[in-house]
Write an enzyme that holds these catalytic residues in place. Structure first.
Site, mmCIF file in Angstrom:
data_model
loop_
_atom_site.group_PDB
_atom_site.id
_atom_site.type_symbol
_atom_site.label_atom_id
_atom_site.label_comp_id
_atom_site.label_asym_id
_atom_site.label_seq_id
_atom_site.Cartn_x
_atom_site.Cartn_y
_atom_site.Cartn_z
ATOM 1 N N ASP A 10 -2.571 32.550 9.774
ATOM 2 C CA ASP A 10 -2.058 32.164 8.453
ATOM 3 C C ASP A 10 -2.557 30.747 8.193
ATOM 4 O OD1 ASP A 10 -0.589 32.197 6.036
ATOM 5 O OD2 ASP A 10 1.118 31.235 6.990
ATOM 6 N N SER A 11 -2.253 30.240 7.000
ATOM 7 C CA SER A 11 -2.631 28.864 6.674
ATOM 8 C C SER A 11 -1.815 27.849 7.481
ATOM 9 C CB SER A 11 -2.408 28.608 5.183
ATOM 10 O OG SER A 11 -1.041 28.811 4.880
ATOM 11 N N CYS A 73 -1.001 36.444 6.198
ATOM 12 C CA CYS A 73 -1.126 35.531 5.062
ATOM 13 C C CYS A 73 -1.316 36.381 3.818
ATOM 14 C CB CYS A 73 -2.332 34.617 5.277
ATOM 15 S SG CYS A 73 -2.673 33.550 3.871
ATOM 16 N N GLU A 152 6.717 24.088 4.692
ATOM 17 C CA GLU A 152 5.936 23.430 5.765
ATOM 18 C C GLU A 152 6.569 22.080 6.147
ATOM 19 O OE1 GLU A 152 2.844 24.065 7.507
ATOM 20 O OE2 GLU A 152 3.013 26.146 6.864
ATOM 21 N N CYS A 186 4.611 36.218 0.219
ATOM 22 C CA CYS A 186 3.992 35.168 1.025
ATOM 23 C C CYS A 186 4.799 35.058 2.316
ATOM 24 C CB CYS A 186 4.035 33.857 0.242
ATOM 25 S SG CYS A 186 3.653 32.390 1.215
ATOM 26 N N HIS A 188 5.514 32.701 4.148
ATOM 27 C CA HIS A 188 6.410 31.547 4.286
ATOM 28 C C HIS A 188 7.806 31.845 3.735
ATOM 29 C CE1 HIS A 188 2.752 29.214 5.023
ATOM 30 N NE2 HIS A 188 3.492 28.168 5.322
HETATM 31 N N1 DGL Z 1 1.706 32.111 4.019
HETATM 32 C C1 DGL Z 1 0.551 32.338 3.210
HETATM 33 C C2 DGL Z 1 0.730 33.462 2.275
HETATM 34 O O1 DGL Z 1 1.359 34.413 2.707
HETATM 35 C C3 DGL Z 1 -0.168 31.119 2.733
HETATM 36 C C4 DGL Z 1 0.499 30.255 1.758
HETATM 37 C C5 DGL Z 1 -0.310 29.028 1.417
HETATM 38 O O2 DGL Z 1 -0.944 28.477 2.318
HETATM 39 O O3 DGL Z 1 -0.323 28.664 0.245
HETATM 40 O O4 DGL Z 1 0.272 33.514 1.177
#
Ligand code: DGL
Length: 270
Positions: A10-11, A73, A152, A186, A188
């Site tokens: 993931d990011s 992600c 984050e 997402c 997150h």
């Molecule tokens: N967690 C990621 C997603 O599901 C990345 C979110 C991001 O880095 O903007 O989209």
């Protein structure tokens, strides 16, 4: 039986919500996780840049002996997944399809909400997939670009006035649209489940994309005869920047104490 590792990326920290599910669904698997903390967030970036980043992330994971990759992600899953699957000779799974299948099965009034990064919403991937399952489903989507930086930075707790204010601004207009199912598009966002549920109410079913993808990975490994027969598996974490900060929050994402350290990787070399 196959004891090679599963790669997950993931990011940043978000994909660990999928790792948490993997740990309980597939406890025998070794997992190598990469969080691209030097370039987070991905969600506002162009398709070209996202393809470039995603290829490097996969290249890094493939420097290990891995049997499959879970793209934990939403942003990469909605933009670069077909290219990654074409270019690699191992199973690569994203989060969109399993989440859409679950949402389509859950909705009663066929009004499904989607919250995700700007790149994911603009890609139209969730809508296309939902419509391919059931053309009658109406999709109400909203990009929530401030969620990822706040998560984050550890701002995901109930009672945190900043995240609660931002969440109300994004979600209150959606609440009036009569949806009965909301895809947290997402990885997150599961950290915000309580806050989102408080606003949307208990009648709206929340879909955790990482959880659905973890089950899909299990089915895929079963189909390919690739499940591990080890007594237990390990999780190894890599980050491209601030590994110590990553380690501090990782335990909360995984909902368990972190074993070992987070290793640093220079992703530009891949
Ligand atoms: N967690 C990621 C997603 O599901 C990345 C979110 C991001 O880095 O903007 O989209």
């Amino acid at each position: 039986m196959d004891r090679r590792s599963v790669g997950v990326f993931d990011s940043g920290l978000g994909g660990l919500t999928a790792v948490r599910e993997l740990r309980s669904i597939l406890p025998s698997e070794n997992i190598i996780y990469f969080g691209d903390t030097s370039r987070v967030p991905y969600g506002g970036r162009s398709s070209e840049i996202l393809h470039h980043y995603a290829r490097q992330d996969v290249h890094f994971l493939r420097s290990f002996d891995i049997k499959a990759i879970l793209v934990a992600c939403g942003t990469v899953s909605t933009t670069a997944l077909p290219a990654l699957q074409r270019e690699n000779d191992l199973p690569i799974l994203g989060v969109v399809e399993p989440a859409c299948r679950r949402a389509a099965a859950k909705t009663r009034n066929k009004r499904v909400g989607l919250i995700a990064t700007a790149a994911s919403v603009h890609s139209g991937a969730y809508e296309r997939t939902l419509h391919s399952i059931d053309p009658e489903i109406q999709v109400i989507s909203r990009a929530c670009p401030l969620f990822v930086p706040l998560v984050e930075n550890g701002r995901f707790h109930r009672g945190d006035i900043v995240i609660e204010t931002v969440a109300r601004e994004y979600l209150e207009p959606m609440k009036d649209q009569g949806l009965d199912t909301l895809i947290l598009g997402c990885t997150h966002y599961p950290l915000l489940t309580e806050i989102i549920a408080d606003i949307m109410g208990s009648d709206v079913t929340l879909i955790n994309v990482g959880q659905e993808a973890a089950w899909e990975l299990k089915r895929t490994l079963e189909r390919h005869g690739m499940l591990s027969d080890a007594a237990s598996g390990e999780t190894t974490l890599y980050a491209s920047d601030r590994p110590d900060d990553f380690a501090q929050l990782a335990g909360r994402f995984l909902q368990q104490e972190l074993q070992g350290t987070v290793r640093s990787v220079n992703i530009e070399q891949y």
